[in-house]
Scaffold this active site. Structure first.
Site: not given
Ligand code: NAI
Length: 298
Positions: A153, A166, A170
């Site tokens: 990130s 976080y 990251k």
């Molecule tokens: P989101 O919350 O929509 O998706 C994350 C998913 O991971 C969720 O569906 C959740 O149920 C699942 N999850 C959480 N803990 C889990 C576990 N222990 N085992 C299995 N599944 C689990 O969020 P998003 O934005 O799609 O994030 C995806 C990745 O991208 C994350 O790693 C986040 O930190 C990273 N990220 C996102 C950014 C953004 O702008 N949306 C920016 C930088 C990084």
């Protein structure tokens, strides 16, 4: 130019029930990959669980003529990570691509952050990515081929208020990416990381609504698919991606200043040279980085 396809390939995408992971899973499946859609189905802070999100994405892939199976295991436990990889082997007989995407948030200013909030965030992002990659590694090594994409990130690369847990996690993934890239090289395993920005439930409270379309998760998934493809030979790299833009982020070292047996005052007096950015080096291993200092001593 020919289309990049994943026919015959099997991918695991963690956290694929929502947001970015969902989009990556759909993108890989649309190009012929068979996909393990893993998602615990909990809330943004990692609490709770539901089989709904993973099952919905599997249904979408199947409705589009693709092949997928759901996994609701937790990436942060060794048993969960092994079960996710086992799903790929049991359902499809192999594994080629691991997209470590699952993530949670527990934002809090540093002084107020609890040890539990720190540990939980590291557990999902760092431990989870380690565990799933570790469970996959013997299969990838044995077949002499694999692609791993980790999710870092900009918050880790550049820092962000209220995200000590976080950001630590990251940036930790950058270290994992670089070392696994080195260790996997001989076995044909390429490992890279993305640092995305996208409008998801994770960012909807900080990104204004008018950015929803411009920062659609789909605008991140093309890079993830490229890094997951056999034609992509880069490894150990990190890319910012989102809103239509993709850029390499590299760890660089300035030219530096050296003087045997220097004093504290020498440091003060040469501060501009120590801080200089040009000409910079971009070592790809510890050996390359230390080599410059070793050479200077000869
Ligand atoms: P989101 O919350 O929509 O998706 C994350 C998913 O991971 C969720 O569906 C959740 O149920 C699942 N999850 C959480 N803990 C889990 C576990 N222990 N085992 C299995 N599944 C689990 O969020 P998003 O934005 O799609 O994030 C995806 C990745 O991208 C994350 O790693 C986040 O930190 C990273 N990220 C996102 C950014 C953004 O702008 N949306 C920016 C930088 C990084």
């Amino acid at each position: 130019m020919s289309e990049l396809r994943f026919d015959g390939r099997v991918a695991v995408v963690t956290g694929a029930g929502h947001g970015l992971g969902r989009s990556h899973a759909l993108a890989l499946a649309a190009r012929g990959a068979r996909v393990v859609v893993n998602d615990l189905g909990g809330a943004l802070d990692g609490t709770g669980a539901s089989s709904g999100p993973a099952a919905e994405v599997v249904e979408l892939i199947r409705a589009g003529g693709g092949e997928a199976v759901a996994s609701t295991e937790n990436v942060a436990t060794p048993e969960g990570a092994k079960a996710i990889v086992r799903s790929a082997i049991d359902a499809f007989g192999r594994l080629d691509v691991v997209v470590n995407n699952a993530g949670i948030l527990r934002d809090r200013s540093f002084g107020k952050m609890t040890v539990e909030e720190f540990d939980q965030v590291l557990a999902v992002h760092v431990r989870g990515s380690f565990l799933v990659s570790h469970a996959a590694f013997p299969y990838l090594k044995e077949q002499g081929y694999g692609r791993i994409v980790n999710t870092s990130s900009p918050s880790g690369l550049f820092g962000n208020f209220g995200q000590a847990n976080y950001s630590t996690a990251k940036m930790g993934l950058v270290g994992l990416t670089k070392t696994l890239g080195i260790e996997g090289a001989r076995a044909g395993i390429r490992v890279n990381a993305i640092a995305p920005i996208a409008w998801t439930r994770m960012t909807e409270s900080v990104l204004p609504a008018e950015f929803e379309a411009g920062f659609a998760p789909e605008r991140v998934s093309a890079l993830v698919a490229f890094l997951s493809h056999e034609s992509c030979e880069v490894s150990g790299e990190v890319f910012t991606v989102g809103g239509g833009r993709v850029a390499r982020v590299f760890v660089a070292e300035g030219p530096g200043w050296r003087q045997d047996d220097h004093t504290v005052e020498d440091i003060r007096d040469n501060w501009d040279a120590i801080m200089a950015e040009q000409p910079y080096l971009t070592p790809t291993t510890l050996g390359e980085q230390a080599g410059a200092s070793l050479k200077a001593m000869l």
